[in-house]
Design an enzyme around this catalytic site. Structure first.
Site, PDB file in Angstrom:
ATOM      1  N   HIS A  69       0.702  -1.269   0.156  1.00  0.00           N
ATOM      2  CA  HIS A  69       0.004  -0.068  -0.069  1.00  0.00           C
ATOM      3  C   HIS A  69       0.847   1.147  -0.033  1.00  0.00           C
ATOM      4  O   HIS A  69       1.903   1.300   0.622  1.00  0.00           O
ATOM      5  CB  HIS A  69      -0.795   0.067   1.336  1.00  0.00           C
ATOM      6  N   ASP A 186       6.292   2.143   6.555  1.00  0.00           N
ATOM      7  CA  ASP A 186       4.754   1.490   6.378  1.00  0.00           C
ATOM      8  C   ASP A 186       4.015   2.149   5.477  1.00  0.00           C
ATOM      9  O   ASP A 186       3.392   2.989   5.699  1.00  0.00           O
ATOM     10  CB  ASP A 186       4.335   1.365   7.711  1.00  0.00           C
ATOM     11  N   GLU A 220      -5.279   1.099   2.496  1.00  0.00           N
ATOM     12  CA  GLU A 220      -4.993   0.210   3.648  1.00  0.00           C
ATOM     13  C   GLU A 220      -4.984   0.714   5.131  1.00  0.00           C
ATOM     14  O   GLU A 220      -5.501  -0.033   6.067  1.00  0.00           O
ATOM     15  CB  GLU A 220      -3.703  -0.409   3.419  1.00  0.00           C
ATOM     16  N   ASP A 241       3.802  -6.171   3.630  1.00  0.00           N
ATOM     17  CA  ASP A 241       3.685  -5.007   4.618  1.00  0.00           C
ATOM     18  C   ASP A 241       4.756  -5.364   5.630  1.00  0.00           C
ATOM     19  O   ASP A 241       5.195  -6.305   5.722  1.00  0.00           O
ATOM     20  CB  ASP A 241       2.114  -5.252   4.833  1.00  0.00           C
ATOM     21  N   HIS A 321       4.373   3.500  12.874  1.00  0.00           N
ATOM     22  CA  HIS A 321       3.416   4.547  12.995  1.00  0.00           C
ATOM     23  C   HIS A 321       4.222   5.404  13.700  1.00  0.00           C
ATOM     24  O   HIS A 321       3.409   6.467  14.513  1.00  0.00           O
ATOM     25  CB  HIS A 321       1.975   3.949  13.700  1.00  0.00           C
TER      26      HIS A 321
END
Length: 347
Positions: A69, A186, A220, A241, A321
């Site tokens: 993604h 990510d 995503e 991923d 994240h």
């Protein structure tokens, strides 16, 4: 080996430089479409804005799909405060403290991009004695604009309005020791690997055993990326991923991570075992892991009702994240496993 790594890292640098919070992905999708067009690869957009590239294989009845993604974490303008600051609504799941102090861009509808800094409201320790103690929430984290503004009206005159997207400065760096540091690894690290795989297949005239679709998804981070427009001939679906690192995890920044289970449940056992076997046979450094608070495009496709064998692999990414990091070892091991997978029989 080094040539492959250089290509992957170059793509990572390019992809992380393009703002792409979920819902604001046209720029990065068009960038990838242009690359594929130059390589002579057939590609098309879905109605949702995802990009699917197809490489025909010897068997055109049984298909494979790989997905990575290109959408990233970000925010939207939720409110313009009376003193000219911006409050935000999250796009994707992150902790507010992970973006405190970050430079950002506000993408307006008609006036282009404006810049700012994400800060705690009343952030000076020389004025606010509670700076260290207060919880960071959507009520006290704001954007300080790099413009002369003193009121809501001043901000509105700049063309900023509720619903404008906010993207975070990636701060990409490549170290001499082989670490790649950036926000949004990510999943732009995986997308970079997938772009280079397509590049290698074309340049080396590799004939794949099965027609293979490379799906660059764009939703995503909000849970419904590549869960539609999957060709009905698809038998195996492999999401690429990040491997989530942390206390209690097996994965590292130097291995390819093979997921056995995430919050959606176990991945297909036969496909997982095949990926482990391919790693052993090809000298790929790997770790099998379980991600407790994680979902992928592959698990989203299963939830959508697709009858597929689903798997998940990817480079090990530290501090997911947040300020993410991986190593070229992990990028190389992921690339090697995926190339071996593309040449292998169906499970």
């Amino acid at each position: 080996m080094q040539k492959h790594i250089n290509h992957i890292v170059n793509y990572i640098e390019q992809l992380t430089s393009i703002p792409s919070p979920s819902g604001y992905t046209d720029l990065i999708m068009n960038y990838c479409e242009n690359i594929l067009n130059v390589k002579g690869v057939q590609a098309s957009f879905t109605n949702k804005g995802a990009l699917i590239a197809t490489v025909e294989g010897e068997d055109n009845k049984n298909h494979r799909m790989l997905t990575a993604h290109l959408d990233a974490l970000g925010a939207m303008v939720k409110e313009i405060t009376p003193d000219g600051k911006l409050k935000m609504s999250m796009v994707g799941g992150f902790a507010w403290n992970s973006i405190e102090g970050e430079y950002c861009k506000i993408h307006t509808m008609n006036e282009g991009d404006l810049t700012g800094t994400i800060l705690l409201e009343n952030p000076s320790v020389h004025v606010n004695r509670e700076v260290r103690k207060c919880e960071r929430t959507d009520q006290n984290i704001v954007v300080r604009l790099d413009e002369v503004v003193h009121s809501r009206e001043d901000v509105e005159k700049l063309g900023i309005q509720v619903g404008d997207f906010v993207s975070f400065d990636p701060r990409y760096q490549m170290t001499e020791s082989g670490y790649v540091k950036s926000r949004h690894l990510d999943d732009k690290a995986s997308a970079a690997i997938m772009l280079h795989m397509i590049e290698t297949i074309v340049e080396e005239s590799i004939k794949l055993p099965y027609t293979t679709h490379f799906y660059f998804s764009n939703n995503e981070e909000i849970g419904f990326g590549a869960n539609a427009s999957i060709p009905e001939q698809t038998v195996e679906y492999l999401a690429i991923d990040m491997g989530a690192l942390g206390k209690g995890q097996a994965s590292t920044e130097h291995h390819v991570s093979i997921c056995a289970k995430d919050s959606s449940g176990p991945y297909h056992l036969g496909l997982k075992n095949s990926l482990v076997k391919l790693s052993v046979e090809n000298g790929v450094d790997y770790k099998v892991d379980i991600y407790p608070y994680y979902g992928s495009d592959a698990s989203a496709a299963i939830r959508a009702g697709y009858d597929i064998k689903h798997g998940l692999v990817g480079p090990g990414i530290d501090a997911s994240h947040s300020m993410e990091r991986t190593h070229t070892d992990s990028l190389w091991n992921t690339y090697q496993l995926l190339m071996a997978y593309l040449k292998s029989p169906l499970v």
